[in-house]
Scaffold this active site. Structure first.
Site, short mmCIF file in Angstrom:
data_model
loop_
_atom_site.label_atom_id
_atom_site.label_comp_id
_atom_site.label_asym_id
_atom_site.label_seq_id
_atom_site.Cartn_x
_atom_site.Cartn_y
_atom_site.Cartn_z
N SER A 126 42.98 46.18 43.64
CA SER A 126 41.76 45.25 44.32
C SER A 126 42.14 45.57 45.66
O SER A 126 41.23 44.27 46.24
CB SER A 126 41.61 44.31 42.71
OG SER A 126 42.82 43.48 42.83
N ASP B 238 42.68 32.99 45.22
CA ASP B 238 43.66 32.70 44.41
C ASP B 238 44.75 32.89 43.98
O ASP B 238 45.70 32.96 43.28
CB ASP B 238 42.63 34.06 43.10
CG ASP B 238 43.15 35.93 43.97
OD1 ASP B 238 43.24 35.76 45.10
OD2 ASP B 238 42.44 36.82 43.86
N HIS C 238 43.97 37.91 46.56
CA HIS C 238 43.37 38.73 47.55
C HIS C 238 43.25 37.38 49.18
O HIS C 238 43.36 36.57 49.34
CB HIS C 238 42.52 38.37 46.98
CG HIS C 238 42.53 39.34 46.06
ND1 HIS C 238 42.47 38.88 44.24
CD2 HIS C 238 42.02 40.96 45.77
CE1 HIS C 238 42.48 39.95 43.42
NE2 HIS C 238 42.34 41.07 44.72
#
Length: 822
Positions: A94, A295, A298
């Site tokens: 991600s 978070d 990221h």
């Protein structure tokens, strides 16, 4: 900050530190710095790409500065132009997906981040997760491969979801190595956090990671032989913000995985450097910005955009070669003109050395005998050459060494460059500093006339220092400062109109010698730089501007009927005739200003086009000319009115006397102060640069005239001047031109870095060298002007024929050079 070293230049005024000594010190500093940088390049490597990928720092909050080079901010059109018919692949987890999105948004800012979410529909990949009780349970997190294509530029950018370094990633890379058609031009890969997460940070997972990356390392190396391959090291996390199911992702674990990747990928080829490039700079960026993460895992969007822009610079700088993107750019090849210039200066240096040796030996033979009565002997002092040939060779010898320094600073990639970064303190603190210095060093003027020579030198000096600070601080991004600097540039042109009109009006000297002297002094340095630095004449826009305006003033006054002060004093009718000439000049200016087509047709004719074109057209020249189109006319008109009033003894220019009667002086002072402040308030409230630039030509004269009256109406103000500012004013043209390459960098887009890691010391040293070089060039220009432009008309015409032949050859070679480039 930039003004700290200016005090060194002022020391010519006292006897403790002469300018000659300063120049010797500057030469020693240049030699030492060049040796240090050469040694550093040899030891640390000469590849600025490695610095771009691995090091840097933040300027302020969001501006990233790579170590030793400049990073270009790519626009949409530039990105598409660079990546036409290219295929870029991002493969990983991600975090790589975030980098993919930021990269694509450089090409298409409207691209939406829809694939960022985990999906429960569409069959893709099924992953195993470990429950807290240690039992294995299938939990489906659906992710997608995300394609992007820009059909207008035939650019393909794909994101491939492979969150772990495993057999799936290996198979994908293997396909690329075997299929030349599907193989991307650029591959950006990286993964680790999913391995830490699903295996709960176990040591067994790290061992498996090492085994897996060892198995794909040869494939990556094979792929890197024909494509650009970047392995993205894992960014740190902000552990306090991590959710419970990510608590096992610690910075200690991330460091261990990064060390494994670096060790294995760098050792995949024995006794040679790996072709797989480590993208480690994102770690440094994350260390400064991860606290802004939502978070803890990221990165914030601004950090991702910086990493994406770095990737764009790594790949595109060597293709598009942007001026302000020095990272990853090789040294430009020498042009034919540059090679010829190098040969000429080399021969000049050799010629001067031979001349010096012959002169030195002749001097020794004529050495006086010892005085036997006193027992003393005169010291053998070697005087500089006094013959025209000696001065000519010495001047070109010095100029050759100076041009070598110019080339080293801004073409040879020897010294470092950095981007500008504007803050209010970097502009206003140096301004205050130099103003204090200027007030401290003051002397009485030799004469107390309005705009006397010392006062105009002072005016040019402080304006030039402010403009230099404006350029190095990047203050053009702050509109109020920009508008006030526009007035300073206009004031220079006002002085051009005032000074040349006054000379021709009073002296009546329209001879060719005067014209050639002025043109030579204005253009000599710029012509040399055009050859040595491979830049068009219009690039140094201010010199073409003052050159053209000088010729306009000359033609206006020299054409029949020639009206000068001596003739006009006998008959007032001639004053009316001169006003008609000025009115006709104003009419021509208005016509050209509002007829862009006619203006471009005139200056697009050969050979004018070779002088005034920039990037293939004359728009930049039209914009620069139009921006200050009236101010030279204002300067001429002011000179005419002032000299007429002076001739009729309307003005009181005695020492300590106000310019007019007390009442009139006080009234004009009040009006001037109000006008000056009104303009500043208007300029400071500007919101749109284009609209303010449209008004600037008509209103800039208000603040210029207000300043002149404030400076000259009080008798005590007219009787003193700042010798500090006046010293710089005498070399203001050289300072303005030299800053392009040896104080700023990348053709004024960046800052020259002679001493990395210490911005304050770097500014002091580079400024000291810069001022010494500008002063020496001023002296060289004056010396050469006396030799190349003789007073004898017959000799001058022969020289002009040679100069014309030289420029014809220059234009022909330049045309051939341009055709070879295209």
């Amino acid at each position: 900050m930039a003004a700290l070293a200016y005090n060194l230049g002022k020391r010519e005024i006292n006897h403790y530190f002469s300018v000659r000594s300063a120049k010797v010190l500057a030469l020693v500093a240049v030699l030492l710095l060049a040796l240090c940088h050469l040694a550093s390049r040899r030891y640390r490597g000469n590849d600025s790409c490695e610095y771009l990928l691995s090091s840097g720092r933040f300027l302020g909050e969001k501006v990233w500065q790579p170590h030793s080079c400049m990073m270009h901010k790519y626009k949409i059109s530039e990105a598409k132009n660079c990546l036409v018919d290219k295929h870029i692949a991002f493969i990983g987890d991600s975090r790589i997906r975030q980098l993919f999105y930021s990269f694509v948004k450089i090409i298409n800012p409207q691209f939406k981040e829809e694939g960022n979410k985990e999906r429960w529909r569409g069959k893709t990949i099924c992953h195993m997760t470990i429950c807290h009780n240690g039992e294995h349970k299938k939990k489906k997190w659906w992710h997608e491969n995300i394609p992007f294509e820009d059909k207008t530029a035939s650019v393909k950018v794909d994101f491939l979801w492979h969150p772990e370094v495993n057999g799936s990633m290996k198979q994908c890379i293997k396909v690329w190595t075997e299929d030349s058609v599907a193989k991307p031009h650029v591959v950006v890969a990286g993964a680790a956090t999913w391995s830490i997460k699903i295996h709960n940070g176990s040591n067994e997972a790290l061992s498996q990671y090492k085994m897996n990356i060892t198995s794909i390392a040869p494939l990556l190396e094979k792929l890197a032989k024909t494509s650009d391959v970047y392995w993205v090291l894992q960014d740190p996390v902000y552990e306090d913000l991590l959710s419970e199911n990510r608590k096992m992702i610690t910075n200690e674990k991330i460091d261990a995985y990064n060390e494994a990747a670096i060790s294995i990928l760098n050792s995949s080829i024995r006794n040679s450097k790996s072709n797989v490039k480590m993208f480690s700079v994102s770690k440094l960026i994350a260390q400064e910005t991860i606290m802004e993460s939502l978070d803890g895992l990221h990165l914030p969007e601004s950090s991702r955009e910086t990493s994406a822009m770095i990737l764009m610079n790594v790949y595109c700088n060597r293709i598009l070669k942007p001026v302000d993107g020095s990272c990853c750019q090789p040294r430009p090849p020498l042009t034919l003109l540059q090679k010829l210039a190098a040969c000429f200066f080399t021969l000049s240096i050799i010629g001067y050395l031979i001349f010096y040796i012959i002169h030195h030996n002749a001097h020794r033979k004529n050495k006086p005998c010892t005085d036997l009565e006193s027992g003393e002997e005169k010291k053998n002092i070697i005087n500089p050459p006094v013959s025209p040939l000696g001065i000519l060779l010495q001047s070109f010898c010095k100029l050759g060494l100076i041009m070598a320094y110019f080339y080293m600073c801004d073409r040879a990639n020897l010294f470092m460059k950095e981007n500008k970064f504007y803050t209010h303190s970097t502009f206003f603190i140096p301004i205050i500093y130099i103003l204090v210095l200027g007030v401290f060093y003051n002397e009485n003027t030799k004469e107390t006339k309005v705009l006397n020579r010392e006062q105009t030198d002072e005016w040019k000096g402080w304006m030039q220092l402010v403009i230099l600070i404006y350029h190095i601080s990047g203050a053009s991004t702050f509109l109020p400062v920009y508008m006030h600097i526009r007035v300073l540039v206009a004031a220079y042109l006002f002085q051009t109109g005032y000074g040349h009109f006054s000379y021709f009006w009073i002296k009546g000297d329209f001879g060719i010698h005067r014209v050639c002297q002025v043109l030579f002094r204005l253009n000599f340095l710029v012509v040399v730089l055009c050859i040595v630095m491979d830049r068009p004449y219009q690039f140094y826009y201010f010199v073409p501007l003052v050159t053209v305006w000088f010729m306009v003033i000359y033609v206006t006054l020299a054409l029949w009927p020639q009206i000068i002060q001596k003739k006009a004093n006998g008959n007032c009718f001639w004053h009316f005739g001169l006003l008609l000439k000025l009115a006709f000049l104003l009419l021509c200016i208005c016509f050209l200003a509002y007829s862009q087509g006619a203006f471009e047709k005139i200056f697009s004719l050969w050979p004018l086009s070779k002088c005034f074109e920039l990037k293939g057209n004359v728009y930049e020249w039209w914009f620069r000319w139009r921006l200050d189109r009236y101010v030279v006319f204002h300067g001429m008109l002011f000179a005419f009115i002032y000299l007429a009033l002076q001739k009729r003894q309307v003005l009181s220019e005695g020492k300590g006397e106000p310019l007019f009667s007390n009442k009139v002086s006080n009234f004009l002072l009040f009006i001037s102060v109000v006008s000056f402040l009104t303009y500043s308030i208007w300029a400071s409230s500007c919101k749109n640069k284009a609209e303010c630039n449209e008004l600037h030509p008509s209103v800039s004269v208000v603040q210029i005239l207000a300043f002149i009256l404030i400076r000259n109406i009080p008798g005590y103000a007219r009787s003193v001047y700042s010798s500090f500012f006046a010293w710089f004013g005498k070399i203001s043209l050289e300072l303005f031109i030299c800053q392009y390459h040896i104080w700023l960098a990348a053709d004024t887009r960046g800052i020259l870095v002679l001493i990395p890691g210490n911005p304050m010391l770097n500014i002091i040293v580079s400024t000291f060298i810069f001022v010494c070089v500008a002063h020496e060039i001023s002296q060289i220009t004056n010396d050469l002007a006396q030799i190349i432009i003789p007073k004898d008309n017959s000799s001058l015409l022969k020289r002009l024929a040679c100069i014309a032949a030289f420029f014809c050859g220059l234009l022909i070679l330049s045309s051939v050079q341009d055709k070879s480039r295209h």
